[in-house]
Design a protein around this motif. Structure first.
Motif, mmCIF file in Angstrom:
data_model
loop_
_atom_site.group_PDB
_atom_site.id
_atom_site.type_symbol
_atom_site.label_atom_id
_atom_site.label_comp_id
_atom_site.label_asym_id
_atom_site.label_seq_id
_atom_site.Cartn_x
_atom_site.Cartn_y
_atom_site.Cartn_z
ATOM 1 N N THR A 147 -140.200 -26.665 16.597
ATOM 2 C CA THR A 147 -138.743 -26.709 16.808
ATOM 3 C C THR A 147 -137.996 -26.424 15.507
ATOM 4 O OG1 THR A 147 -139.096 -28.366 18.532
ATOM 5 C CG2 THR A 147 -136.858 -28.167 17.671
ATOM 6 N N VAL A 148 -138.419 -27.092 14.448
ATOM 7 C CA VAL A 148 -137.742 -26.913 13.153
ATOM 8 C C VAL A 148 -137.923 -25.480 12.650
ATOM 9 C CG1 VAL A 148 -137.836 -27.655 10.743
ATOM 10 C CG2 VAL A 148 -137.870 -29.356 12.560
ATOM 11 N N ALA A 149 -139.149 -24.954 12.804
ATOM 12 C CA ALA A 149 -139.425 -23.601 12.310
ATOM 13 C C ALA A 149 -138.723 -22.536 13.150
ATOM 14 C CB ALA A 149 -140.930 -23.344 12.291
ATOM 15 N N ALA A 150 -138.509 -22.822 14.421
ATOM 16 C CA ALA A 150 -137.882 -21.820 15.289
ATOM 17 C C ALA A 150 -136.359 -21.857 15.203
ATOM 18 C CB ALA A 150 -138.308 -22.043 16.740
ATOM 19 N N PHE A 151 -135.783 -23.062 15.016
ATOM 20 C CA PHE A 151 -134.324 -23.175 15.161
ATOM 21 C C PHE A 151 -133.586 -23.565 13.887
ATOM 22 C CE2 PHE A 151 -136.140 -23.805 19.449
ATOM 23 C CZ PHE A 151 -135.660 -22.617 19.995
ATOM 24 N N GLY A 152 -134.328 -23.914 12.812
ATOM 25 C CA GLY A 152 -133.669 -24.139 11.530
ATOM 26 C C GLY A 152 -132.963 -22.847 11.130
ATOM 27 N N TYR A 153 -131.741 -22.959 10.631
ATOM 28 C CA TYR A 153 -130.879 -21.800 10.339
ATOM 29 C C TYR A 153 -130.875 -20.771 11.487
ATOM 30 C CZ TYR A 153 -128.230 -18.220 7.896
ATOM 31 O OH TYR A 153 -127.282 -17.290 7.557
ATOM 32 N N GLN A 154 -130.851 -21.331 12.715
ATOM 33 C CA GLN A 154 -130.643 -20.497 13.907
ATOM 34 C C GLN A 154 -131.743 -19.429 14.066
ATOM 35 O OE1 GLN A 154 -128.228 -22.478 12.211
ATOM 36 N NE2 GLN A 154 -126.984 -20.704 11.674
ATOM 37 N N GLY A 155 -132.915 -19.704 13.510
ATOM 38 C CA GLY A 155 -134.010 -18.733 13.629
ATOM 39 C C GLY A 155 -133.819 -17.508 12.753
ATOM 40 N N GLN A 156 -132.885 -17.573 11.811
ATOM 41 C CA GLN A 156 -132.580 -16.402 10.987
ATOM 42 C C GLN A 156 -133.307 -16.458 9.634
ATOM 43 O OE1 GLN A 156 -128.108 -15.184 12.106
ATOM 44 N NE2 GLN A 156 -128.282 -17.238 11.320
ATOM 45 N N LYS A 157 -134.570 -16.822 9.689
ATOM 46 C CA LYS A 157 -135.405 -16.764 8.490
ATOM 47 C C LYS A 157 -136.510 -15.775 8.794
ATOM 48 C CE LYS A 157 -134.621 -21.640 7.471
ATOM 49 N NZ LYS A 157 -135.196 -22.973 7.285
ATOM 50 N N CYS A 158 -136.912 -15.007 7.781
ATOM 51 C CA CYS A 158 -138.012 -14.069 8.030
ATOM 52 C C CYS A 158 -139.264 -14.838 8.421
ATOM 53 C CB CYS A 158 -138.260 -13.223 6.798
ATOM 54 S SG CYS A 158 -138.536 -14.232 5.338
ATOM 55 N N SER A 159 -139.346 -16.089 7.976
ATOM 56 C CA SER A 159 -140.526 -16.915 8.248
ATOM 57 C C SER A 159 -140.407 -17.700 9.553
ATOM 58 C CB SER A 159 -140.699 -17.912 7.097
ATOM 59 O OG SER A 159 -139.497 -18.663 6.928
ATOM 60 N N ALA A 160 -139.276 -17.584 10.247
ATOM 61 C CA ALA A 160 -139.033 -18.422 11.438
ATOM 62 C C ALA A 160 -140.124 -18.237 12.490
ATOM 63 C CB ALA A 160 -137.680 -18.070 12.054
ATOM 64 N N CYS A 161 -140.456 -19.323 13.167
ATOM 65 C CA CYS A 161 -141.434 -19.235 14.255
ATOM 66 C C CYS A 161 -140.741 -18.597 15.457
ATOM 67 C CB CYS A 161 -141.932 -20.635 14.607
ATOM 68 S SG CYS A 161 -142.983 -20.647 16.061
ATOM 69 N N SER A 162 -141.184 -17.413 15.837
ATOM 70 C CA SER A 162 -140.555 -16.788 17.010
ATOM 71 C C SER A 162 -141.527 -16.700 18.174
ATOM 72 C CB SER A 162 -139.994 -15.410 16.661
ATOM 73 O OG SER A 162 -141.029 -14.557 16.298
ATOM 74 N N ARG A 163 -142.804 -17.072 17.922
ATOM 75 C CA ARG A 163 -143.786 -17.139 19.014
ATOM 76 C C ARG A 163 -144.570 -18.446 18.881
ATOM 77 N NH1 ARG A 163 -147.827 -12.570 18.241
ATOM 78 N NH2 ARG A 163 -147.423 -13.004 16.041
#
Ligand code: NAP
Length: 520
Positions: free
Chosen positions: A313-329
């Protein structure tokens, strides 16, 4: 001067009343300074042009954060000539002086920490803790690169090479020349500072083309570097759209290197253009390009599924998912898939969305209208490819707010599982077992970050060996790399794997000269 050992800047604990008060005061100060006009900075000149760029607050798009004069090609040319002339003296400035200025820049940023974070809140919609982490990372880059430059330029150049009778040999590091630095908006202070200071501390001069979505933070950084003593002409601040001056700067014969962070599409274009020989250019341009991701977290059967859900949850939605490292899958093994989904839905629905300067919100807006529309398009595509578990629409009337959205049952090879969305959209993919989950995880053109949650050491070992990403995280979230601790950079279409914040990064901004003298 020898700097003390590197230590990461502490993140601010906003539960403490004094820190909350300091941030409130900084936000109020920044509010009173919104909407001002800012010039180009070329050499010692402040240049104003009629063509303006407006930086808007994505939480309240009618609020103008600042206006910026835009460079045309003639001014971009002037910046290149200025940086080229400044290289003659800057490249010969003692490294100790460059290091001292870099350390001073870190000290000024630390003094103005909350003010910088308040600008970040306003300009790119980061919440307090996200903005604070951005500022801390900028300070870390400055401190870390200052120390590495000290070692690189102050080290024993003779000890780097093997001895041989009758000769005195050495290999020393020297700067490259003029660098074009092109940062993205999503870490508007940290990435601009990291790429700029890595260039400068190694003796190069810079033409900085900031992102059109975050010129204010780049300008604040320019002012801090000026106050830290970097001489006029060494850093030149040249806002303007990528399409108007980007190609010109990249193809310019005096450009020796390009330091870029941004999307795959723009990075590949820069790489291609920089490789083409142009009249008057006598070198092969170096391109340091860090690009997008389609980062996956693999969820195996684990003892504590709640921890895995929290990390995703934190990795996907921290800063609205706008990190290159964000969890998108999230790729989840069948045996825990249903339980994972039900816990994830409950957790994500607790997320509060709203203006980023209000500390009660966990998620702020996405960066701009174009981004809002593009993410909405992906959500619509997701409704066809899978099932919306939660979210799926606009979160509030004003600003570019989207609900945190989870789409379950997404096919591993579909659009949602393959393309970078760069927003608060998480795709959940079911895998029949751990091996298939790893296979799905590797099955994109990207290779930036990845995560694995598992209780089984043998599976973690297998992931360490076969999950092909530049930054792999085991039993933790896949975002939040710390400078010096987690050197950062991606494989495949995620970039040139420069490992920013790592021990080898500064080498990319130098060339080595070997000198051999006959002494017998
Ligand atoms: P972007 O659209 O590629 O823009 C990045 C920068 O390139 C901006 O300054 C942009 O200027 C400039 N640009 C655009 N066209 C250009 C051209 N033809 N020549 C030269 N420069 C040009 O990316 P973004 O939206 O700012 O950032 C989001 C992307 O960055 C995502 O893909 C994310 O994954 C990636 N990213 C990667 C990392 C990493 O370390 N791997 C870190 C952060 C972000 P304008 O704004 O004027 O168009």
């Amino acid at each position: 001067m020898s700097l003390p050992a590197f230590k990461n800047e502490a993140l601010t604990d906003f539960s403490r009343p004094e820190n909350r008060a300091a941030m409130e005061a900084a936000l109020a100060k920044v509010k009173s300074e919104l909407g001002r006009d800012h010039p180009l900075r070329i050499g010692s000149e402040k240049i104003t042009t009629p063509d303006k760029l407006k930086s808007l607050n994505p939480s309240r798009p009618s609020e103008v954060v600042g206006t910026f004069s835009k460079a045309d090609v003639a001014l971009a040319e002037k910046a290149m000539q200025t940086a080229s002339a400044a290289f003659e003296t800057w490249s010969r400035t003692p490294a100790a002086d460059r290091v001292a200025m870099t350390a001073r820049a870190a000290a000024i940023m630390r003094e103005r920490k909350h003010e910088l974070s308040a600008w970040i809140c306003h300009e790119v919609g980061k919440t307090w803790p996200e903005a604070d982490a951005d500022t801390a990372e900028a300070i870390d880059f400055a401190e870390y690169y200052a120390r590495h430059a000290e070692a690189l330029f102050g080290g024993d150049a003779h000890a780097r090479v093997a001895p041989i009778a009758g000769e005195k040999n050495e290999m020393r590091y020297i700067p490259l020349g003029v660098g074009v630095v092109i940062p993205p908006w999503n870490f508007p202070l940290a990435i601009a500072t990291g790429m700029t200071l890595a260039s400068l501390v190694t003796g190069n001069t810079v033409v900085l083309k900031p992102s059109s979505d975050s010129p204010m933070l780049a300008y604040r950084m320019y002012e801090i570097l000026e106050a830290a003593g970097f001489p006029a002409g060494v850093l030149n601040f040249v806002p303007g759209s990528g399409s108007a001056i980007g190609d010109f700067l990249v193809t310019h014969p005096k450009t020796r290197f390009v330091a870029f962070t941004g999307s795959k599409e723009v990075g590949l274009r820069i790489n291609e253009l920089a490789a083409k020989p142009v009249k008057g250019c006598i070198w092969i341009k170096r391109v340091v390009a860090e690009m997008g991701g389609k980062d996956a977290m693999v969820i195996d059967k684990v003892a504590d599924l709640d921890r895995a859900v929290e990390a995703v949850t934190v990795a996907a939605f921290g800063y609205q998912g706008q990190k290159c490292s964000a969890c998108s899958r999230a790729i989840v093994v069948e045996s825990v898939y249903d339980e994972f989904l039900s816990k994830l839905k409950a957790r994500v629905e607790k997320i509060k969305v709203g203006a980023s300067d209000d500390p009660s919100n966990y998620m702020g807006p996405v960066i701009n209208k174009g981004s809002f529309d593009s993410i909405t398009g992906y959500i619509e595509a997701g409704k066809k490819e899978g099932t919306v578990l939660t979210g799926g629409g606009r979160a509030a009337a004003d600003g570019y707010f989207l609900q945190p959205t989870v789409i379950a049952g997404v096919p591993a090879t579909g659009k949602l599982a393959q393309e970078e969305i760069f927003g608060p959209v998480l795709s959940v993919i079911k895998a029949k077992d751990f091996d298939q989950a790893l296979e799905f995880a590797n099955n994109t053109e990207f290779g930036l970050t990845g995560g694995v949650f598992s209780d089984d050491p043998a599976r973690l070992k297998k992931a360490s060996e076969s999950f092909h990403v530049g930054n792999l995280y085991l039993n933790r979230k896949c975002t939040g790399a710390f400078v010096g601790v987690h050197p950062f950079g991606g494989f495949n279409m995620s970039g040139t794997d420069s490992k920013a914040g790592g021990p080898d990064y500064l080498l990319l901004f130098t060339q080595a000269k070997t000198i051999s003298e006959k002494i017998a």
